[in-house]
Design a protein around this motif. Sequence first.
Motif, PDB file in Angstrom:
ATOM      1  N   ALA A 100       4.401  -3.779  -7.494  1.00  0.00           N
ATOM      2  CA  ALA A 100       4.181  -4.075  -6.079  1.00  0.00           C
ATOM      3  C   ALA A 100       5.553  -4.154  -5.426  1.00  0.00           C
ATOM      4  O   ALA A 100       6.534  -4.542  -6.071  1.00  0.00           O
ATOM      5  CB  ALA A 100       3.436  -5.392  -5.903  1.00  0.00           C
ATOM      6  N   ILE A 101       5.605  -3.774  -4.170  1.00  0.00           N
ATOM      7  CA  ILE A 101       6.883  -3.762  -3.463  1.00  0.00           C
ATOM      8  C   ILE A 101       6.652  -4.241  -2.030  1.00  0.00           C
ATOM      9  O   ILE A 101       5.599  -3.984  -1.454  1.00  0.00           O
ATOM     10  CB  ILE A 101       7.503  -2.343  -3.513  1.00  0.00           C
ATOM     11  CG1 ILE A 101       8.987  -2.362  -3.197  1.00  0.00           C
ATOM     12  CG2 ILE A 101       6.733  -1.354  -2.659  1.00  0.00           C
ATOM     13  CD1 ILE A 101       9.710  -1.099  -3.651  1.00  0.00           C
ATOM     14  N   ILE A 122       1.311   4.611   6.876  1.00  0.00           N
ATOM     15  CA  ILE A 122       0.307   4.036   5.980  1.00  0.00           C
ATOM     16  C   ILE A 122      -0.492   5.147   5.298  1.00  0.00           C
ATOM     17  O   ILE A 122      -0.769   5.086   4.095  1.00  0.00           O
ATOM     18  CB  ILE A 122      -0.632   3.078   6.742  1.00  0.00           C
ATOM     19  CG1 ILE A 122       0.147   1.891   7.318  1.00  0.00           C
ATOM     20  CG2 ILE A 122      -1.780   2.595   5.850  1.00  0.00           C
ATOM     21  CD1 ILE A 122       0.883   1.059   6.310  1.00  0.00           C
ATOM     22  N   GLY A 123      -0.837   6.177   6.043  1.00  0.00           N
ATOM     23  CA  GLY A 123      -1.589   7.297   5.476  1.00  0.00           C
ATOM     24  C   GLY A 123      -0.840   8.003   4.359  1.00  0.00           C
ATOM     25  O   GLY A 123      -1.431   8.373   3.338  1.00  0.00           O
ATOM     26  N   ILE A 124       0.453   8.190   4.518  1.00  0.00           N
ATOM     27  CA  ILE A 124       1.265   8.840   3.485  1.00  0.00           C
ATOM     28  C   ILE A 124       1.327   7.965   2.235  1.00  0.00           C
ATOM     29  O   ILE A 124       1.206   8.461   1.109  1.00  0.00           O
ATOM     30  CB  ILE A 124       2.670   9.176   4.026  1.00  0.00           C
ATOM     31  CG1 ILE A 124       2.567  10.361   5.002  1.00  0.00           C
ATOM     32  CG2 ILE A 124       3.647   9.478   2.887  1.00  0.00           C
ATOM     33  CD1 ILE A 124       3.842  10.671   5.764  1.00  0.00           C
ATOM     34  N   MET A 125       1.506   6.671   2.421  1.00  0.00           N
ATOM     35  CA  MET A 125       1.544   5.761   1.271  1.00  0.00           C
ATOM     36  C   MET A 125       0.218   5.816   0.512  1.00  0.00           C
ATOM     37  O   MET A 125       0.190   5.953  -0.714  1.00  0.00           O
ATOM     38  CB  MET A 125       1.865   4.336   1.721  1.00  0.00           C
ATOM     39  CG  MET A 125       3.250   4.163   2.329  1.00  0.00           C
ATOM     40  SD  MET A 125       4.608   4.447   1.187  1.00  0.00           S
ATOM     41  CE  MET A 125       4.720   2.840   0.413  1.00  0.00           C
ATOM     42  N   LYS A 126      -0.882   5.745   1.232  1.00  0.00           N
ATOM     43  CA  LYS A 126      -2.206   5.760   0.595  1.00  0.00           C
ATOM     44  C   LYS A 126      -2.484   7.101  -0.083  1.00  0.00           C
ATOM     45  O   LYS A 126      -3.079   7.154  -1.164  1.00  0.00           O
ATOM     46  CB  LYS A 126      -3.292   5.458   1.617  1.00  0.00           C
ATOM     47  CG  LYS A 126      -3.304   4.022   2.078  1.00  0.00           C
ATOM     48  CD  LYS A 126      -4.409   3.834   3.116  1.00  0.00           C
ATOM     49  CE  LYS A 126      -4.523   2.428   3.607  1.00  0.00           C
ATOM     50  NZ  LYS A 126      -5.633   2.278   4.574  1.00  0.00           N
ATOM     51  N   ALA A 127      -2.065   8.199   0.535  1.00  0.00           N
ATOM     52  CA  ALA A 127      -2.284   9.526  -0.042  1.00  0.00           C
ATOM     53  C   ALA A 127      -1.559   9.679  -1.381  1.00  0.00           C
ATOM     54  O   ALA A 127      -1.989  10.464  -2.232  1.00  0.00           O
ATOM     55  CB  ALA A 127      -1.832  10.612   0.937  1.00  0.00           C
ATOM     56  N   ILE A 130      -1.084   4.679  -3.365  1.00  0.00           N
ATOM     57  CA  ILE A 130      -0.531   3.330  -3.231  1.00  0.00           C
ATOM     58  C   ILE A 130      -1.451   2.515  -2.329  1.00  0.00           C
ATOM     59  O   ILE A 130      -1.878   2.981  -1.273  1.00  0.00           O
ATOM     60  CB  ILE A 130       0.903   3.394  -2.660  1.00  0.00           C
ATOM     61  CG1 ILE A 130       1.804   4.134  -3.642  1.00  0.00           C
ATOM     62  CG2 ILE A 130       1.433   1.998  -2.359  1.00  0.00           C
ATOM     63  CD1 ILE A 130       3.191   4.439  -3.120  1.00  0.00           C
ATOM     64  N   TYR A 131      -1.761   1.304  -2.777  1.00  0.00           N
ATOM     65  CA  TYR A 131      -2.607   0.398  -1.994  1.00  0.00           C
ATOM     66  C   TYR A 131      -1.734  -0.402  -1.035  1.00  0.00           C
ATOM     67  O   TYR A 131      -0.600  -0.747  -1.344  1.00  0.00           O
ATOM     68  CB  TYR A 131      -3.373  -0.550  -2.915  1.00  0.00           C
ATOM     69  CG  TYR A 131      -4.390   0.174  -3.749  1.00  0.00           C
ATOM     70  CD1 TYR A 131      -5.678   0.387  -3.270  1.00  0.00           C
ATOM     71  CD2 TYR A 131      -4.058   0.662  -5.009  1.00  0.00           C
ATOM     72  CE1 TYR A 131      -6.622   1.065  -4.031  1.00  0.00           C
ATOM     73  CE2 TYR A 131      -4.993   1.346  -5.774  1.00  0.00           C
ATOM     74  CZ  TYR A 131      -6.260   1.543  -5.285  1.00  0.00           C
ATOM     75  OH  TYR A 131      -7.182   2.215  -6.039  1.00  0.00           O
ATOM     76  N   TRP A 132      -2.312  -0.711   0.133  1.00  0.00           N
ATOM     77  CA  TRP A 132      -1.603  -1.442   1.173  1.00  0.00           C
ATOM     78  C   TRP A 132      -2.250  -2.800   1.406  1.00  0.00           C
ATOM     79  O   TRP A 132      -3.471  -2.888   1.613  1.00  0.00           O
ATOM     80  CB  TRP A 132      -1.596  -0.624   2.466  1.00  0.00           C
ATOM     81  CG  TRP A 132      -0.935  -1.289   3.616  1.00  0.00           C
ATOM     82  CD1 TRP A 132       0.295  -1.902   3.630  1.00  0.00           C
ATOM     83  CD2 TRP A 132      -1.442  -1.401   4.940  1.00  0.00           C
ATOM     84  NE1 TRP A 132       0.574  -2.381   4.882  1.00  0.00           N
ATOM     85  CE2 TRP A 132      -0.487  -2.095   5.705  1.00  0.00           C
ATOM     86  CE3 TRP A 132      -2.618  -0.992   5.550  1.00  0.00           C
ATOM     87  CZ2 TRP A 132      -0.661  -2.378   7.049  1.00  0.00           C
ATOM     88  CZ3 TRP A 132      -2.785  -1.269   6.890  1.00  0.00           C
ATOM     89  CH2 TRP A 132      -1.814  -1.956   7.632  1.00  0.00           C
ATOM     90  N   PHE A 144       2.908  -3.223  -0.737  1.00  0.00           N
ATOM     91  CA  PHE A 144       2.379  -1.955  -1.225  1.00  0.00           C
ATOM     92  C   PHE A 144       2.320  -2.049  -2.743  1.00  0.00           C
ATOM     93  O   PHE A 144       3.230  -2.603  -3.355  1.00  0.00           O
ATOM     94  CB  PHE A 144       3.270  -0.793  -0.789  1.00  0.00           C
ATOM     95  CG  PHE A 144       3.323  -0.620   0.695  1.00  0.00           C
ATOM     96  CD1 PHE A 144       2.412   0.200   1.339  1.00  0.00           C
ATOM     97  CD2 PHE A 144       4.267  -1.291   1.449  1.00  0.00           C
ATOM     98  CE1 PHE A 144       2.441   0.353   2.718  1.00  0.00           C
ATOM     99  CE2 PHE A 144       4.314  -1.153   2.828  1.00  0.00           C
ATOM    100  CZ  PHE A 144       3.398  -0.325   3.476  1.00  0.00           C
ATOM    101  N   ALA A 145       1.251  -1.522  -3.366  1.00  0.00           N
ATOM    102  CA  ALA A 145       1.076  -1.757  -4.800  1.00  0.00           C
ATOM    103  C   ALA A 145       0.386  -0.589  -5.509  1.00  0.00           C
ATOM    104  O   ALA A 145      -0.325   0.202  -4.896  1.00  0.00           O
ATOM    105  CB  ALA A 145       0.257  -3.030  -5.019  1.00  0.00           C
ATOM    106  N   LEU A 146       0.575  -0.569  -6.819  1.00  0.00           N
ATOM    107  CA  LEU A 146      -0.044   0.433  -7.679  1.00  0.00           C
ATOM    108  C   LEU A 146      -1.532   0.172  -7.853  1.00  0.00           C
ATOM    109  O   LEU A 146      -2.313   1.087  -8.051  1.00  0.00           O
ATOM    110  CB  LEU A 146       0.664   0.442  -9.049  1.00  0.00           C
ATOM    111  CG  LEU A 146       0.179   1.430 -10.091  1.00  0.00           C
ATOM    112  CD1 LEU A 146       0.338   2.878  -9.612  1.00  0.00           C
ATOM    113  CD2 LEU A 146       0.942   1.220 -11.400  1.00  0.00           C
TER     114      LEU A 146
END
Length: 149
Positions: A100-101, A122-127, A130-132, A144-146
């Motif tokens: 998690a970061i 947020i969309g790029i992270m989720k794609a 990565i969970y928000w 943000f987390a695995l």
Amino acid sequence: MTAQNIIISKYGVPSEDYKSKYCEMWEISKDFSWTKDVLVYGKPWNKVYINKDFKKRLSVAFTNLEKAGLHKEIKTFDGCYVLRQVRGKNAISLHSWAMAIDFNSETEKLGQEYTNWSGQFIGIMKAAGIYWGGDWRRKDPMHFALYNG
């Protein structure tokens, strides 16, 4: 099954053995030079101790954020590996596994109902898988987390 139970079944509990098998010190600024503009206690962000599986997803996300010019939304790096419980709960934090970061903790606070992140960020992270934390019941938009939990 909780995220912590799933993680324990796959990786084991946070320990020196876990860290030696699944974590590494990532010299992130070698892969993403823009991270030197991200601050850690007022200094450039050069490295992070991280779970290797999380590093793979974060690398994909950072590459895509950079291509979109959205990496500039990250102003501060506020932690990855910290051996601790979830704040206010009786569960092991995902930070204890270095999966998690936290970013921009001054503007993205635990319990905050809004976010300053763009929807595209947020969309790029989720794609990237990565969970928000902004999606959780108890909002944590810096997180943000695995795993989702």
